[in-house]
Scaffold this active site. Structure first.
Site, mmCIF file in Angstrom:
data_model
loop_
_atom_site.group_PDB
_atom_site.id
_atom_site.type_symbol
_atom_site.label_atom_id
_atom_site.label_comp_id
_atom_site.label_asym_id
_atom_site.label_seq_id
_atom_site.Cartn_x
_atom_site.Cartn_y
_atom_site.Cartn_z
ATOM 1 N N VAL A 11 77.872 4.672 -46.943
ATOM 2 C CA VAL A 11 76.531 4.730 -47.516
ATOM 3 C C VAL A 11 75.456 4.491 -46.452
ATOM 4 O O VAL A 11 74.479 5.233 -46.352
ATOM 5 C CB VAL A 11 76.405 3.711 -48.677
ATOM 6 C CG1 VAL A 11 74.969 3.516 -49.096
ATOM 7 C CG2 VAL A 11 77.234 4.197 -49.854
ATOM 8 N N GLU A 152 72.823 3.891 -55.049
ATOM 9 C CA GLU A 152 73.264 5.124 -54.380
ATOM 10 C C GLU A 152 74.277 5.845 -55.264
ATOM 11 O O GLU A 152 75.193 5.227 -55.773
ATOM 12 C CB GLU A 152 73.908 4.746 -53.034
ATOM 13 C CG GLU A 152 74.430 5.923 -52.263
ATOM 14 C CD GLU A 152 73.354 6.986 -52.054
ATOM 15 O OE1 GLU A 152 72.361 6.689 -51.388
ATOM 16 O OE2 GLU A 152 73.507 8.107 -52.588
ATOM 17 N N ASN A 213 78.864 4.775 -63.099
ATOM 18 C CA ASN A 213 80.253 4.818 -62.621
ATOM 19 C C ASN A 213 81.247 4.545 -63.748
ATOM 20 O O ASN A 213 82.339 5.120 -63.782
ATOM 21 C CB ASN A 213 80.457 3.822 -61.471
ATOM 22 C CG ASN A 213 80.096 4.449 -60.132
ATOM 23 O OD1 ASN A 213 79.620 5.589 -60.084
ATOM 24 N ND2 ASN A 213 80.302 3.733 -59.049
ATOM 25 N N LEU A 255 86.226 16.103 -66.024
ATOM 26 C CA LEU A 255 87.182 16.161 -67.134
ATOM 27 C C LEU A 255 88.503 16.739 -66.642
ATOM 28 O O LEU A 255 89.216 17.379 -67.397
ATOM 29 C CB LEU A 255 86.632 17.030 -68.270
ATOM 30 C CG LEU A 255 85.679 16.355 -69.268
ATOM 31 C CD1 LEU A 255 85.305 17.318 -70.385
ATOM 32 C CD2 LEU A 255 86.271 15.076 -69.866
ATOM 33 N N GLY A 262 90.843 7.111 -57.855
ATOM 34 C CA GLY A 262 90.985 6.050 -56.859
ATOM 35 C C GLY A 262 89.662 5.879 -56.138
ATOM 36 O O GLY A 262 88.598 6.113 -56.704
ATOM 37 N N CYS A 265 85.234 2.905 -55.082
ATOM 38 C CA CYS A 265 84.118 2.626 -55.988
ATOM 39 C C CYS A 265 84.498 2.467 -57.454
ATOM 40 O O CYS A 265 84.345 1.387 -58.011
ATOM 41 C CB CYS A 265 83.059 3.689 -55.812
ATOM 42 S SG CYS A 265 82.452 3.644 -54.118
ATOM 43 N N LYS A 268 86.691 -0.634 -58.369
ATOM 44 C CA LYS A 268 86.044 -1.945 -58.195
ATOM 45 C C LYS A 268 84.797 -2.084 -59.082
ATOM 46 O O LYS A 268 84.514 -3.162 -59.595
ATOM 47 C CB LYS A 268 85.702 -2.184 -56.719
ATOM 48 C CG LYS A 268 84.322 -1.758 -56.307
ATOM 49 C CD LYS A 268 83.910 -2.316 -54.980
ATOM 50 C CE LYS A 268 82.784 -1.512 -54.371
ATOM 51 N NZ LYS A 268 81.567 -1.371 -55.136
ATOM 52 N N LYS A 325 90.751 11.642 -52.682
ATOM 53 C CA LYS A 325 90.182 12.892 -53.182
ATOM 54 C C LYS A 325 90.009 13.812 -51.979
ATOM 55 O O LYS A 325 90.125 13.342 -50.835
ATOM 56 C CB LYS A 325 88.838 12.651 -53.880
ATOM 57 C CG LYS A 325 87.791 12.041 -52.964
ATOM 58 C CD LYS A 325 86.482 11.867 -53.665
ATOM 59 C CE LYS A 325 85.531 12.969 -53.293
ATOM 60 N NZ LYS A 325 84.185 12.776 -53.832
#
Ligand code: NAD
Ligand code: UGA
Length: 434
Positions: A11, A152, A213, A255, A262, A265, A268, A325
């Site tokens: 970030v 962010e 999130n 979807l 995973g 972000c 957690k 990802k």
């Protein structure tokens, strides 16, 4: 404007290069000497498409510098961003010690000038108030500042694009002065893309981030729940979810069922949000269900493998994809690594390939066989797992893969292949919810 960015991770670094790119002068601070040494040689410590070019241009044109001296950045800047990590503590609440340390460090370098301190790290509601208290407590003079929450929303793999062309900019702010400074800072981005700006209270801004999130991870877990039902009744989750997503109130993004979410972000942040709910005495079973379904997603995938291969001991299993990802080298909470760990515990022999995440994975699993390309993974394998949906895997020559494998079985954890095509080539093929 003169801007300080504290933290040069995904970030902080993205924020620093993008703010420099739109014309601001930026000092980016980190306390990791190795990272700074690399950045000062124009080497980007992470893989993030497009970041290198912006780093080089802005560094060479003098709008961006890196430093380990937070005092220099505080004195230089009108606006100071806090972009440090906020990992989970034991028990799940966000560990705010890095945020607090930065707030204390900032306080000791505050002078006469008014400053805006911006919290960009993802934090639980009411953290900005604590940051403000900390700065007041540790400054030994009457300092003039505001604390703003500016969450962010970037995604790894498209961080630069998400920052330059965001869906929205959220500014949680108490004072008119801080609001004006933030609008001036983001003006080039806002004007260029006609970006919606939400000026809200500081607490609302903090909740928007955790809420967003949680909702995105809810969508993924919903998709995985539908996949589970489809597997049970032999329906096709792709067909079901595509049609559900066509309702404009629902939307088709996020979807896609698979082996679960995973990354650094979602896991957690939903945990931290759950803790916030618990503290407030609000029922958190919705969040618990998201977590449970997510855990089940990669475990169900493993059960399929175990059922099909019967004995794992000594079997050669090829794994394509290690990062959590595509388009990133980030392996934090990667479902691929959880699956590999169980397979290794069952004494399977793992061969693996990932376009970007092998160096990081080697530090965790030094003893598996890393291959330089996907076909080498397939050679003599008794099963091939797709754990990350890199584009590269979508275009593999499946005929060649079949010839190379000892037993042609594919477990496609990200539904990257057309089921009919793979089966027509003679593979045994397992995907998620299809
Ligand atoms: P990161 O771990 O990649 O980077 C954090 C950086 O802060 C590290 O380089 C670390 O050395 C540095 N740091 C820690 N304490 C410091 C100190 N006292 N002084 C100077 N530097 C210090 O983390 P990240 O992925 O960039 O995430 C940062 C925050 O942003 C987190 O709260 C995260 O939840 C949030 N966030 C992350 C993403 C993402 O995609 N990674 C997206 C949106 C929000
Ligand atoms: C996520 C959010 O998308 C960002 O908006 C947010 O800023 C960021 O978290 C954060 O707060 O740090 P990121 O973790 O980089 O971004 O990646 P995503 O693209 O959201 O993917 C997260 C995980 O969900 C990946 O493991 C991905 O494979 C999985 N996923 C995603 C699915 O399983 N299905 C989907 O349909 C979408």
């Amino acid at each position: 404007m003169n801007v300080g960015v504290i933290g040069a991770g995904y970030v902080g670094l993205t924020t620093a290069v993008c703010l420099a790119e739109i014309g601001h002068k930026v000092i980016c601070v980190d306390n990791d000497k190795d990272k700074l040494e690399k950045l000062n040689r124009l080497k980007v410590p992470i893989f993030e498409p497009g970041i290198e070019e912006l780093l080089e241009r802005n560094f060479k044109e003098g709008r961006l510098k890196f430093s380990d001296d937070i005092g220099e950045a505080v004195k230089f800047s009108q606006i100071i961003f806090i972009c440090v990590n906020t990992p989970p503590k034991e028990g799940g609440f966000a560990d705010l010690k890095y945020v607090e340390k930065v707030a204390r460090d900032i306080s000791s370098f505050m002078g006469e000038d008014y400053k805006v301190i911006v919290d960009k790290s993802t934090v639980p509601v009411k953290t900005a108030e604590k940051v403000k208290e900390t700065i007041i407590k540790y400054s030994n003079k009457n300092v003039k500042f505001d604390v703003v929450s500016n969450p962010e929303f970037l995604k790894e793999g498209s961080a630069i694009h998400d920052t330059m062309y965001p869906d929205r900019i959220v500014i949680g702010v108490e004072s008119e002065m801080a609001k004006e400074k933030m609008l001036e800072l983001y003006k080039p981005i806002i004007n260029r893309g006609n970006v919606p700006v939400k000026i809200v209270s500081v607490r609302s801004a903090e909740l928007i981030k955790h809420g967003a999130n949680t909702f995105l991870s809810l969508k993924i877990s919903f998709a995985n729940l539908i996949a589970e039902v489809c597997d049970a009744v032999k329906a096709d989750a792709k067909e079901v979810l595509e049609a559900i997503g066509l309702d404009s109130r629902i939307g088709s993004e996020f979807l896609n069922p698979g082996i679960g979410f995973g990354g650094s972000c979602f896991p957690k942040d939903i945990l931290a949000f759950k803790k916030t709910l618990e503290i407030l005495g609000i029922d958190c079973s919705l969040v618990e269900s998201i977590e449970k379904i997510n855990e089940r997603s990669w475990r169900r995938f493993l059960q399929r493998i175990e059922k099909e291969l019967w004995v794992l001991d000594g079997k050669v299993i090829g794994v394509l994809g290690l990062s959590f990802k595509p388009n990133t080298d980030d392996i934090r909470n990667s479902p691929a690594l959880k699956i590999i760990e169980v397979l290794l515990n069952n004494r399977a022999k793992i061969k693996a390939y990932d376009p970007k995440a092998m160096d990081k994975t080697k530090k965790i699993f030094p003893n598996i066989e890393y291959c330089s390309e996907p076909y080498a993974v397939a050679k003599d394998a008794e099963a091939l797992l797709i754990c990350t949906d890199w584009d590269e895997f979508k275009h593999l020559d499946l005929k060649k893969i079949k010839e190379l494998m000892l037993i042609p079985i594919i477990f496609d954890g990200r539904n990257v292949f057309e089921r009919k095509l793979v089966k027509s080539l003679g593979f045994k093929y397992f995907s998620v919810g299809r």
